[in-house]
Design an enzyme around this catalytic site. Structure first.
Site, PDB file in Angstrom:
ATOM      1  N   CYS A 118      10.025   8.182  -8.722  1.00 45.26           N
ATOM      2  CA  CYS A 118       9.571   8.237  -7.330  1.00 45.26           C
ATOM      3  C   CYS A 118      10.478   9.072  -6.436  1.00 45.26           C
ATOM      4  O   CYS A 118      10.004   9.783  -5.563  1.00 45.26           O
ATOM      5  CB  CYS A 118       9.394   6.835  -6.766  1.00 45.26           C
ATOM      6  N   ILE A 136       0.863  -1.193   0.000  1.00 47.00           N
ATOM      7  CA  ILE A 136       0.000   0.000   0.000  1.00 47.00           C
ATOM      8  C   ILE A 136       0.896   1.239   0.000  1.00 47.00           C
ATOM      9  O   ILE A 136       1.692   1.442   0.900  1.00 47.00           O
ATOM     10  CB  ILE A 136      -0.996   0.006   1.185  1.00 47.00           C
ATOM     11  N   VAL A 148      -4.325   5.800  -4.723  1.00 46.01           N
ATOM     12  CA  VAL A 148      -5.669   5.242  -4.901  1.00 46.01           C
ATOM     13  C   VAL A 148      -5.639   3.823  -5.466  1.00 46.01           C
ATOM     14  O   VAL A 148      -6.473   2.983  -5.109  1.00 46.01           O
ATOM     15  CB  VAL A 148      -6.539   6.183  -5.775  1.00 46.01           C
ATOM     16  N   GLY A 153      -0.179   4.498  -0.371  1.00 42.89           N
ATOM     17  CA  GLY A 153      -0.821   5.762  -0.061  1.00 42.89           C
ATOM     18  C   GLY A 153      -1.463   6.380  -1.281  1.00 42.89           C
ATOM     19  O   GLY A 153      -1.914   7.525  -1.253  1.00 42.89           O
ATOM     20  N   SER A 179      -3.402   1.244  -5.128  1.00 44.75           N
ATOM     21  CA  SER A 179      -3.113   0.199  -4.142  1.00 44.75           C
ATOM     22  C   SER A 179      -4.191   0.148  -3.064  1.00 44.75           C
ATOM     23  O   SER A 179      -4.466  -0.916  -2.503  1.00 44.75           O
ATOM     24  CB  SER A 179      -1.728   0.408  -3.518  1.00 44.75           C
ATOM     25  N   CYS A 203      13.252  -0.690 -10.057  1.00 47.34           N
ATOM     26  CA  CYS A 203      12.595  -0.712  -8.747  1.00 47.34           C
ATOM     27  C   CYS A 203      11.669  -1.921  -8.631  1.00 47.34           C
ATOM     28  O   CYS A 203      11.650  -2.606  -7.604  1.00 47.34           O
ATOM     29  CB  CYS A 203      11.809   0.580  -8.531  1.00 47.34           C
ATOM     30  N   MET A 237       5.990   0.550   1.966  1.00 46.62           N
ATOM     31  CA  MET A 237       7.432   0.516   1.717  1.00 46.62           C
ATOM     32  C   MET A 237       8.004   1.930   1.696  1.00 46.62           C
ATOM     33  O   MET A 237       7.533   2.768   0.931  1.00 46.62           O
ATOM     34  CB  MET A 237       7.726  -0.127   0.354  1.00 46.62           C
TER      35      MET A 237
END
Length: 366
Positions: A198, A12, A16, A14, A18, A102, A37
């Site tokens: 990210c 999750i 929408v 943060g 996930s 990643c 994570m």
């Protein structure tokens, strides 16, 4: 079917996607655990740690859905396996895709390993992709939302990495995901999608890069060696780029068509249809496939050389287990460091990282 004995660990973030992935799994009766994570220690330009904001949203959603949650710190793994690779590629004058690395090294390796130690039967994420299970193993399929399909970024995963994976939103359109989040009043229902890499987020890319790599000013030259201007660092430019060159004058626009690392020169050519911008053959390394069965001599397929590019007919020929030659119709701005991703219809076959680009037998200056 009673899913209550099947433990699914959901990443999750943060966001929408996930959040809805976790909700759907909970509604389907699985034993769901959420994991947040933390991969990067970051602060935005206003001094706000965006990871903290994302964590608050992830916790809010976990509480709304009614699932247990944990936070795990993968900053060291991310720095060692993804960020160092990202910097090394830029030092070589290439244009890497850290999101692919990643997924390969963090989300479907470090996170996957951690989830399995927690006793997970499956891990799940909010990626727009699908999994098909059959007698010949597991296949990675495009997400049904063509505009959001993320198999490009998952293309370096192996059979071992995807065999215990679920993508709950892969069957949905983005619009439907938002509607579900709003229907169940999830904290992330109206949260905007994250954009960019990210660890950079909304910040200025060039400024970020300058903190880690020394920029060296050099000449912008045309293909005949005439000096056209100055650049602030080869790493700030990519093949096919038009904006930000600062070259005026008469005639057609100028585009980046090559880099000379030895002389620190940025090479430009004039006209968006200039043959120097187009290639029809490439050599790539680090080939990976998630398929159990694949002709390791050669195969026909379609390919993408950047995210959201239209599929191009291609032929892949193996040089050895990890190196391939790919031929294709003339395509603009194929760039070393990016992934060449291969498809058979809806199935993502795998990918390789582009090393050299050719037009016929002529190697382009990239």
């Amino acid at each position: 079917m009673d899913n209550s004995k099947i433990k699914v660990v959901v990443g999750i973030s943060g966001g929408v996607d996930s959040s809805v992935a976790a909700l759907l799994l909970k509604q389907q009766g699985y034993d769901v655990v959420g994991i947040f994570m933390k991969n990067w220690d970051e602060t935005d330009d206003d001094g706000v740690c965006t990871a903290e904001e994302d964590y608050k949203d992830a916790v809010a959603v976990a509480n709304e859905i009614g699932i247990d949650y944990y936070s795990i710190n993968f900053e060291k793994e991310y720095y060692d396996r993804v960020f160092t690779y990202f910097l090394d590629e830029y030092k070589k004058g290439r244009t890497p895709n850290p999101d692919i690395m990643c997924n390969k090294e963090i989300k479907f390796k470090a996170f996957l390993d951690f989830a399995m130690k927690l006793g997970a039967d499956y891990v799940a994420t909010g990626h727009y992709a699908r999994i098909e299970r059959g007698d010949d193993g597991v296949k990675l399929l495009r997400g049904l939302d063509n505009n959001k399909d993320q198999t490009y970024f998952l293309s370096q995963l192996t059979q071992e990495q995807i065999k215990n994976v679920m993508f709950p939103v892969g069957e949905l359109q983005k619009k439907e995901v938002r509607e579900i989040a709003k229907k169940y009043n999830l904290a992330t229902a109206d949260k905007k999608d994250s954009t960019g890499i990210c660890f950079i987020g909304e910040r200025n890319f060039n400024e970020f890069l300058s903190h880690y790599l020394p920029a060296k000013q050099g000449n912008i030259v045309d293909v005949d060696g005439n000096i056209m201007g100055k650049h602030n660092g080869l790493m700030y430019h990519t093949i096919g780029q038009r904006r930000g060159l600062g070259i005026g004058g008469d005639g057609a626009a100028w585009f980046v068509c090559g880099k000379n690392l030895a002389t620190n020169e940025l090479i430009v050519c004039q006209g968006e249809d200039n043959p120097l911008l187009y290639s029809n053959k490439l050599y790539a390394s680090q080939f990976e496939t998630s398929l159990n069965h694949l002709d390791r001599n050669e195969f026909d397929c379609t390919a993408k050389f950047r995210y959201r590019q239209k599929d191009i007919k291609a032929h892949v020929k193996f040089i050895d287990d990890t190196h391939v030659e790919v031929t294709y119709d003339d395509t603009k701005a194929v760039t070393p460091g990016q992934a060449a991703v291969f498809y058979d219809g809806e199935v993502c076959i795998g990918s390789a990282i582009i090393d050299e680009v050719y037009n016929g037998d002529k190697k382009l200056m990239v």
